[in-house]
Design a protein around this motif. Sequence first.
Motif, mmCIF file in Angstrom:
data_model
loop_
_atom_site.group_PDB
_atom_site.id
_atom_site.type_symbol
_atom_site.label_atom_id
_atom_site.label_comp_id
_atom_site.label_asym_id
_atom_site.label_seq_id
_atom_site.Cartn_x
_atom_site.Cartn_y
_atom_site.Cartn_z
ATOM 1 N N GLU A 140 0.794 -1.159 0.107
ATOM 2 C CA GLU A 140 0.184 0.182 -0.129
ATOM 3 C C GLU A 140 0.462 1.250 -0.314
ATOM 4 O OE1 GLU A 140 -3.361 -0.128 -0.202
ATOM 5 O OE2 GLU A 140 -3.030 -1.960 -0.774
ATOM 6 N N TRP A 141 1.579 1.114 1.056
ATOM 7 C CA TRP A 141 2.197 2.078 0.945
ATOM 8 C C TRP A 141 3.651 2.891 -0.816
ATOM 9 C CZ3 TRP A 141 7.922 2.616 0.087
ATOM 10 C CH2 TRP A 141 8.496 1.647 0.965
ATOM 11 N N ARG A 142 3.712 1.559 -1.063
ATOM 12 C CA ARG A 142 4.980 1.697 -2.083
ATOM 13 C C ARG A 142 3.931 2.441 -3.368
ATOM 14 N NH1 ARG A 142 6.289 -3.841 -0.829
ATOM 15 N NH2 ARG A 142 8.588 -3.616 0.198
ATOM 16 N N LYS A 143 2.028 2.339 -3.240
ATOM 17 C CA LYS A 143 1.035 3.137 -3.714
ATOM 18 C C LYS A 143 1.133 4.171 -4.121
ATOM 19 C CE LYS A 143 -1.863 -0.566 -3.693
ATOM 20 N NZ LYS A 143 -3.210 -0.957 -3.775
ATOM 21 N N SER A 144 2.074 5.006 -3.241
ATOM 22 C CA SER A 144 2.038 6.630 -2.412
ATOM 23 C C SER A 144 2.996 7.646 -3.824
ATOM 24 C CB SER A 144 2.273 6.716 -1.055
ATOM 25 O OG SER A 144 3.842 6.247 -0.472
ATOM 26 N N GLY A 145 4.134 6.811 -3.985
ATOM 27 C CA GLY A 145 4.955 7.214 -4.620
ATOM 28 C C GLY A 145 6.448 7.110 -4.047
ATOM 29 N N THR A 146 5.974 7.248 -2.717
ATOM 30 C CA THR A 146 7.314 7.720 -1.257
ATOM 31 C C THR A 146 7.983 6.738 -1.493
ATOM 32 O OG1 THR A 146 5.586 6.834 -0.124
ATOM 33 C CG2 THR A 146 5.439 9.016 -0.013
ATOM 34 N N ALA A 147 9.171 7.122 -0.187
ATOM 35 C CA ALA A 147 10.419 6.150 -0.493
ATOM 36 C C ALA A 147 10.494 5.317 0.656
ATOM 37 C CB ALA A 147 11.725 7.005 -0.962
ATOM 38 N N SER A 148 9.382 5.725 1.573
ATOM 39 C CA SER A 148 9.886 4.606 2.851
ATOM 40 C C SER A 148 8.257 5.000 2.733
ATOM 41 C CB SER A 148 10.585 5.174 3.492
ATOM 42 O OG SER A 148 10.585 5.771 4.226
ATOM 43 N N ARG A 149 7.863 3.805 3.930
ATOM 44 C CA ARG A 149 7.014 3.862 4.771
ATOM 45 C C ARG A 149 7.400 5.691 5.819
ATOM 46 N NH1 ARG A 149 8.313 0.330 7.980
ATOM 47 N NH2 ARG A 149 8.167 2.022 9.797
ATOM 48 N N GLU A 150 8.305 5.789 6.521
ATOM 49 C CA GLU A 150 7.751 6.633 7.111
ATOM 50 C C GLU A 150 7.154 7.803 6.550
ATOM 51 O OE1 GLU A 150 10.016 3.146 9.295
ATOM 52 O OE2 GLU A 150 10.512 4.868 7.267
ATOM 53 N N GLN A 151 7.656 8.044 5.787
ATOM 54 C CA GLN A 151 7.061 9.080 4.548
ATOM 55 C C GLN A 151 6.002 9.557 3.912
ATOM 56 O OE1 GLN A 151 10.108 9.667 0.987
ATOM 57 N NE2 GLN A 151 12.131 9.533 2.388
#
Length: 249
Positions: free
Chosen positions: A81-92
Amino acid sequence: MAAYAKACGVGCSGAGGLLCAALVGCAGSAPTPRGEVKGAAASPGELAQSDVNRMATLAMKENLDGLYRLMDKLYRRNPAEWRKSGTASREQAIEQVRTAIEQRQPWGPLQGRRDIAAMGLALAPEFAGDRVAAFIHATADMIITAHGGKTEFFLLDGFDAQHLYNAARNVEIAVWMLAQRRNAQGQPLLLADEIGAQGRNLSYEREFGKIIARIDLLAAVTTEKYRRAAISYVQGIVGGTFLQFLPVR
């Protein structure tokens, strides 16, 4: 083990000594640390807050922090899921959602929807975006909306007890949907609580339960506030009539 029991002052021997040592232990042993309650730092804004305002402000902070903890846990179990956000990490990804919530910014994948409409889309099986981010943002937006669109409360702020009550029920419904709804492949929308051969993990339900309880308590206190105001008014009239000093000359 018998020596251990003797050192503890327990007169046990043999198999009984094993049981006594296991159950009783040394009276002087320290309890397991469980942390301690810590109050928020004092701020000048508190001068413009009633007790109810302050309680509501602290409860809102705890509710939002609880949602951020849930977001982290959901991302850990659903890393796709967080990889769908386009961010580099879960924290971001978490920080991005936190900023949007606290600055009251809309969440793009929710297509302009807010409040319960956003929750409905986030929990729709056909939703293809980052479901964790959408769900947490929508739930936070719904809770803040029920509190009059604010996260801090002062003397001129009031609450609608029914709106707060409805918000708590909305969280309950969302938790049920999270557990029951499936995608087109028959899989849960998000992996969360689990009861299986490997053990039980109900930490998500406990965190949601705390949020629900805080909102329900504020709803109850809000209704009590108005009732207590009326009672105080009557007490003032009664006190003004019967609880006065009498002249002595």
